[in-house]
Design a protein around this motif. Structure first.
Motif, mmCIF file in Angstrom:
data_model
loop_
_atom_site.group_PDB
_atom_site.id
_atom_site.type_symbol
_atom_site.label_atom_id
_atom_site.label_comp_id
_atom_site.label_asym_id
_atom_site.label_seq_id
_atom_site.Cartn_x
_atom_site.Cartn_y
_atom_site.Cartn_z
ATOM 1 N N UNK A 59 2.130 -9.522 6.596
ATOM 2 C CA UNK A 59 1.122 -10.324 5.836
ATOM 3 C C UNK A 59 -0.227 -10.241 6.700
ATOM 4 N N UNK A 60 -1.464 -10.121 5.999
ATOM 5 C CA UNK A 60 -2.524 -9.922 6.693
ATOM 6 C C UNK A 60 -3.693 -10.147 5.767
ATOM 7 N N UNK A 61 -4.758 -10.479 6.364
ATOM 8 C CA UNK A 61 -6.204 -10.591 5.399
ATOM 9 C C UNK A 61 -6.796 -9.406 5.408
ATOM 10 N N UNK A 62 -7.095 -8.958 4.346
ATOM 11 C CA UNK A 62 -7.756 -7.594 4.063
ATOM 12 C C UNK A 62 -9.221 -7.987 3.834
ATOM 13 N N UNK A 63 -9.974 -7.365 4.825
ATOM 14 C CA UNK A 63 -11.392 -7.367 5.016
ATOM 15 C C UNK A 63 -11.946 -6.855 3.834
ATOM 16 N N UNK A 64 -11.782 -5.685 3.258
ATOM 17 C CA UNK A 64 -12.290 -4.898 2.216
ATOM 18 C C UNK A 64 -12.198 -5.590 0.973
ATOM 19 N N UNK A 65 -11.099 -6.311 0.694
ATOM 20 C CA UNK A 65 -10.923 -6.827 -0.584
ATOM 21 C C UNK A 65 -11.302 -8.547 -0.531
ATOM 22 N N UNK A 66 -11.308 -9.002 0.706
ATOM 23 C CA UNK A 66 -11.579 -10.319 1.025
ATOM 24 C C UNK A 66 -10.249 -11.125 0.398
ATOM 25 N N UNK A 67 -9.325 -10.690 0.578
ATOM 26 C CA UNK A 67 -8.063 -11.441 0.084
ATOM 27 C C UNK A 67 -6.633 -11.085 0.973
#
Length: 333
Positions: A59-67
């Motif tokens: 699980x991680x926060x994707x900076x590119x998609x902002x989600x």
């Protein structure tokens, strides 16, 4: 997925003001922070469906998609739903990578992990008994790893194998019961028709046997009375002979008086087989329990009975039982 995961490595995150890995890092140390349903915390976890195998989760926060992004066994999954089921099972990155390669988690028993992973892959036409036999044989072979347990981690893995063996036992037992049920029901129908006939005839035969036994007992008592009378007569004759003889250094003993009694004769009917009559001494009553216990104390059955009674008393919480020593043992339920 690898591109995203590498982009979110610990080295790149360290430069940010917010360490999204902190919650997961603390959880690995046993410190579980506040958590909210549907609100993931970045890290590596594992989850499983009920009765299924453990699967690695990222699980991680994707900076590119902002989600949020989630991967379960390498397949993209719903982040919020996945988090709800994996949040209490954090794992290391090394364990995550190994699981993706098909290796069991370090705290899993290898045999159990392999069998659970293959569950549901049975080929059509495979004999269930033979399949269960193979699985049980493999699980029993796995017991060699737990011949001696010296740490909690090994005990937990051993418990997994025990649970699997119990599960296989239950599966075999349920199948046995299902296959036996039609025969069991048919057997009950046969018993319902014929067993009353068997019982009524047998009960009648036993009553006749007991009546014959009562008569044979009367005959035996009469025989014993004759024997006692004969012994009384012999002693009286002996006493009379001594009184009639002149005084001498040696008194002549009279001829003993005896009643010759034969052993009970077999009973010969005009129909069916003969029956033998055996004389048996039976216990009528106990007049001194202490004396009886002292006489029987060396018998193994008596000693086993006392051991069982002492254990029952210990199980009931009694601690002042004389004549025994005790020790504490841990029992796994």
């Amino acid at each position: 997925m690898n591109k995203h995961m590498e982009a979110q490595s610990l080295g790149s995150i360290a430069t940010k003001l917010v360490n999204r890995w902190a919650w997961w890092q603390n959880a690995l140390k046993g410190v579980i922070g506040p958590m909210s349903e549907g609100q993931p915390e970045q890290g590596y976890y594992r989850t499983r469906f009920k009765g299924g195998k453990w699967e690695p989760v990222a699980l991680w926060w994707d900076e590119d998609s902002g989600g949020w992004l989630a991967y379960r066994s390498g397949r993209e999954a719903d982040p919020a739903e996945t988090w709800n089921f994996c949040r209490t099972h954090p794992i290391t990155r090394a364990d995550y990578d190994a699981a993706l390669e098909g290796k069991p988690f370090p705290d899993e028993d290898a045999v159990v992990a392999d069998q659970v992973a293959k569950a549901g892959d049975n080929s059509a036409g495979v004999d269930e008994a033979a399949e269960l036999q193979d699985q049980i044989a493999a699980a029993l072979t796995g017991m060699n790893a737990y011949a001696k347990i010296a740490d909690d981690a090994t005990a937990a893995k051993a418990l997994s194998l025990r649970n699997r063996l119990n599960e296989l036992s239950n599966q075999a037992d349920k199948k046995r019961e299902a296959l036996k049920k039609p025969h069991f029901e048919a057997g009950k129908a046969v018993d319902a028709k014929w067993q009353p006939l068997v019982k009524s005839a047998k009960e009648g035969a036993n009553k006749v046997r007991d009546a014959i036994g009562s008569w044979e007992t009367v005959k035996l008592q009469q025989q014993r009375q004759r024997e006692r009378d004969a012994e009384t007569a012999r002693l009286a004759a002996e006493e009379a002979a001594r009184a009639a003889e002149p005084q001498s250094d040696v008194a002549l003993a009279p001829t003993p008086v005896s009643v010759a009694e034969a052993a009970p004769a077999p009973i010969k009917p005009t129909y069916g087989k003969s029956a033998s009559v055996q004389v048996k001494t039976i216990l009528k009553d106990v007049t001194d329990w202490t004396a009886l216990a002292a006489y029987m104390i060396g018998h193994p059955t008596m000693q086993d009975t006392l051991r069982q009674l002492a254990q029952r008393a210990l199980d009931a919480g009694r601690t002042n039982i004389p004549g025994i020593t005790t020790e504490e043992k841990a029992a796994v339920r």
